[in-house]
Design a protein around this motif. Structure first.
Motif, PDB file in Angstrom:
ATOM      1  N   ALA A   1       0.863  -1.187   0.000  1.00 33.74           N
ATOM      2  CA  ALA A   1       0.000   0.000   0.000  1.00 33.74           C
ATOM      3  C   ALA A   1       0.894   1.230   0.000  1.00 33.74           C
ATOM      4  N   GLU A   2       0.367   2.336  -0.524  1.00 32.48           N
ATOM      5  CA  GLU A   2       1.161   3.564  -0.524  1.00 32.48           C
ATOM      6  C   GLU A   2       0.269   4.787  -0.726  1.00 32.48           C
ATOM      7  N   TYR A   3       0.536   5.815   0.047  1.00 34.73           N
ATOM      8  CA  TYR A   3      -0.085   7.116  -0.203  1.00 34.73           C
ATOM      9  C   TYR A   3       0.978   8.176  -0.007  1.00 34.73           C
ATOM     10  N   PHE A   4       0.758   9.348  -0.585  1.00 34.68           N
ATOM     11  CA  PHE A   4       1.782  10.384  -0.547  1.00 34.68           C
ATOM     12  C   PHE A   4       1.151  11.767  -0.659  1.00 34.68           C
ATOM     13  N   TYR A   5       1.978  12.777  -0.412  1.00 31.48           N
ATOM     14  CA  TYR A   5       1.547  14.171  -0.492  1.00 31.48           C
ATOM     15  C   TYR A   5       2.406  14.904  -1.524  1.00 31.48           C
ATOM     16  N   PHE A   6       1.756  15.705  -2.354  1.00 37.86           N
ATOM     17  CA  PHE A   6       2.438  16.582  -3.295  1.00 37.86           C
ATOM     18  C   PHE A   6       2.354  18.015  -2.788  1.00 37.86           C
ATOM     19  N   THR A   7       3.475  18.698  -2.750  1.00 37.63           N
ATOM     20  CA  THR A   7       3.496  20.121  -2.426  1.00 37.63           C
ATOM     21  C   THR A   7       4.249  20.835  -3.542  1.00 37.63           C
ATOM     22  N   PRO A   8       3.551  21.536  -4.440  1.00 37.36           N
ATOM     23  CA  PRO A   8       4.221  22.187  -5.573  1.00 37.36           C
ATOM     24  C   PRO A   8       4.906  23.491  -5.192  1.00 37.36           C
ATOM     25  N   ASN A   9       6.012  23.748  -5.843  1.00 34.32           N
ATOM     26  CA  ASN A   9       6.689  25.033  -5.744  1.00 34.32           C
ATOM     27  C   ASN A   9       6.596  25.663  -7.131  1.00 34.32           C
ATOM     28  N   LEU A  10       5.744  26.654  -7.273  1.00 39.11           N
ATOM     29  CA  LEU A  10       5.482  27.255  -8.579  1.00 39.11           C
ATOM     30  C   LEU A  10       6.635  28.118  -9.050  1.00 39.11           C
ATOM     31  N   THR A  11       7.542  28.474  -8.155  1.00 30.31           N
ATOM     32  CA  THR A  11       8.666  29.343  -8.510  1.00 30.31           C
ATOM     33  C   THR A  11       9.806  28.567  -9.151  1.00 30.31           C
ATOM     34  N   ASP A  12      10.190  27.453  -8.503  1.00 32.88           N
ATOM     35  CA  ASP A  12      11.320  26.687  -9.053  1.00 32.88           C
ATOM     36  C   ASP A  12      10.887  25.426  -9.804  1.00 32.88           C
ATOM     37  N   ASP A  13       9.584  25.300 -10.056  1.00 30.86           N
ATOM     38  CA  ASP A  13       9.053  24.179 -10.839  1.00 30.86           C
ATOM     39  C   ASP A  13       9.480  22.814 -10.279  1.00 30.86           C
ATOM     40  N   THR A  14       9.165  22.600  -9.012  1.00 30.18           N
ATOM     41  CA  THR A  14       9.418  21.308  -8.389  1.00 30.18           C
ATOM     42  C   THR A  14       8.184  20.855  -7.621  1.00 30.18           C
ATOM     43  N   LEU A  15       8.125  19.564  -7.377  1.00 31.32           N
ATOM     44  CA  LEU A  15       7.078  18.974  -6.549  1.00 31.32           C
ATOM     45  C   LEU A  15       7.748  18.264  -5.377  1.00 31.32           C
ATOM     46  N   LEU A  16       7.416  18.678  -4.168  1.00 28.94           N
ATOM     47  CA  LEU A  16       7.899  17.957  -3.000  1.00 28.94           C
ATOM     48  C   LEU A  16       7.025  16.720  -2.839  1.00 28.94           C
ATOM     49  N   LEU A  17       7.663  15.568  -2.796  1.00 28.43           N
ATOM     50  CA  LEU A  17       6.967  14.288  -2.665  1.00 28.43           C
ATOM     51  C   LEU A  17       7.262  13.698  -1.300  1.00 28.43           C
ATOM     52  N   GLN A  18       6.224  13.490  -0.493  1.00 31.21           N
ATOM     53  CA  GLN A  18       6.367  12.873   0.826  1.00 31.21           C
ATOM     54  C   GLN A  18       5.451  11.651   0.863  1.00 31.21           C
ATOM     55  N   GLU A  19       6.060  10.491   0.975  1.00 27.61           N
ATOM     56  CA  GLU A  19       5.277   9.275   0.815  1.00 27.61           C
ATOM     57  C   GLU A  19       5.384   8.316   1.989  1.00 27.61           C
ATOM     58  N   TYR A  20       4.292   7.594   2.168  1.00 24.02           N
ATOM     59  CA  TYR A  20       4.185   6.562   3.197  1.00 24.02           C
ATOM     60  C   TYR A  20       3.923   5.248   2.470  1.00 24.02           C
ATOM     61  N   GLN A  21       4.916   4.392   2.473  1.00 25.41           N
ATOM     62  CA  GLN A  21       4.807   3.141   1.724  1.00 25.41           C
ATOM     63  C   GLN A  21       4.868   1.938   2.663  1.00 25.41           C
ATOM     64  N   THR A  22       3.936   1.018   2.475  1.00 25.14           N
ATOM     65  CA  THR A  22       3.935  -0.237   3.232  1.00 25.14           C
ATOM     66  C   THR A  22       4.591  -1.311   2.379  1.00 25.14           C
ATOM     67  N   THR A  23       5.720  -1.815   2.863  1.00 25.96           N
ATOM     68  CA  THR A  23       6.464  -2.873   2.176  1.00 25.96           C
ATOM     69  C   THR A  23       6.880  -3.907   3.199  1.00 25.96           C
ATOM     70  N   GLU A  24       6.594  -5.169   2.884  1.00 23.03           N
ATOM     71  CA  GLU A  24       6.936  -6.261   3.798  1.00 23.03           C
ATOM     72  C   GLU A  24       6.387  -6.010   5.201  1.00 23.03           C
ATOM     73  N   ASP A  25       5.161  -5.565   5.247  1.00 26.29           N
ATOM     74  CA  ASP A  25       4.420  -5.353   6.500  1.00 26.29           C
ATOM     75  C   ASP A  25       5.048  -4.296   7.414  1.00 26.29           C
ATOM     76  N   ARG A  26       5.750  -3.345   6.840  1.00 30.21           N
ATOM     77  CA  ARG A  26       6.274  -2.241   7.632  1.00 30.21           C
ATOM     78  C   ARG A  26       6.125  -0.941   6.854  1.00 30.21           C
ATOM     79  N   CYS A  27       6.046   0.158   7.576  1.00 30.57           N
ATOM     80  CA  CYS A  27       5.848   1.463   6.962  1.00 30.57           C
ATOM     81  C   CYS A  27       7.185   2.189   6.806  1.00 30.57           C
ATOM     82  N   VAL A  28       7.387   2.756   5.631  1.00 29.99           N
ATOM     83  CA  VAL A  28       8.603   3.516   5.354  1.00 29.99           C
ATOM     84  C   VAL A  28       8.198   4.907   4.866  1.00 29.99           C
ATOM     85  N   PHE A  29       8.789   5.940   5.477  1.00 31.64           N
ATOM     86  CA  PHE A  29       8.523   7.317   5.070  1.00 31.64           C
ATOM     87  C   PHE A  29       9.699   7.841   4.265  1.00 31.64           C
ATOM     88  N   ASN A  30       9.408   8.478   3.106  1.00 31.43           N
ATOM     89  CA  ASN A  30      10.452   9.055   2.267  1.00 31.43           C
ATOM     90  C   ASN A  30      10.038  10.434   1.793  1.00 31.43           C
TER      91      ASN A  30
END
Length: 218
Positions: free
Chosen positions: A64-93
């Motif tokens: 399972a995985e869900y994430f958040y997008f936070t755009p920066n309209l000035t420098d044309d980037t997207l901050l990606l913050q994700e919560y991923q479930t792998t092998e029955d554990r949660c990893v934040f990146n």
């Protein structure tokens, strides 16, 4: 005789078209500020259809995985913050994606070519190679799709994302299935996540200060 040949060719056209899928109909348009604002917020990774064997293997590990997008309209980037479930554990990146406005693409340098984490297919890419994905949004259905390596049918792939909740709107899923088939892939090749196996939601409250700090920056 000539007429017979013409009729034969015409009769084969539908078959030829089916054997030569056109990826152009699944690429997006130019990315605008409105697009980025629309992308802002929480998203759920729904599933992928992948020809790249390494990507496919990694995708199978994501429960399972869900994430958040936070755009920066000035420098044309997207901050990606994700919560991923792998092998029955949660990893934040947390990482950043570059926005290619005119091409309608998102890209990332340097971190894995085989991790399907980082919004599936963006992990720790080795070296300075740029990996890109075509962004196709479905505003009406509150979802978007990423298309990878469309220049090579041996390794191309698609990933689907939905907003607000892990349940996919039937209309959005229909669009995804249509795109999968347009690339000559079968519905059976799709690897879906299973929200029942999510291990991150219950931990997010503990990690929320960490996410907010990353979002705010130094």
């Amino acid at each position: 005789m000539v007429l017979h040949v013409v009729l034969v060719i015409l009769s084969l056209l539908p078959l030829l078209e089916a054997q030569n899928p056109d990826p152009a109909n699944i690429t997006g348009t130019a990315i605008t500020n409105d697009t980025l604002i629309w992308l802002s917020g929480k998203w759920f990774y729904i599933g992928s259809a992948l020809r790249n064997p390494t990507f496919k293997q990694e995708a199978q590990k994501i429960q399972a995985e869900y994430f958040y997008f936070t755009p920066n309209l000035t420098d044309d980037t997207l901050l990606l913050q994700e919560y991923q479930t792998t092998e029955d554990r949660c990893v934040f990146n947390s990482s950043k994606l570059e926005i290619q406005r005119e091409n309608g693409m998102l890209s990332k340098f340097g971190e894995s070519q085989h991790s399907c984490g980082r919004i599936c297919l963006w992990g720790r890419l080795e070296g300075a190679e740029e990996h890109v994905a075509h962004l196709k949004v479905f505003m009406k259905h509150r979802g978007f799709m990423l298309a990878f390596a469309l220049e090579d049918k041996k390794i191309w792939g698609l990933s689907l994302y939905g907003a607000n909740k892990p349940d996919t709107a039937p209309e959005l899923l229909e669009e995804f299935l249509k795109a999968v088939k347009s690339l000559g892939m079968d519905e059976s090749e799709i690897i879906y996540t299973d929200w029942k196996k999510d291990m991150c939601s219950q931990q997010q409250q503990q990690r929320e200060p960490e996410r907010k700090k990353t979002e705010e920056g130094p």
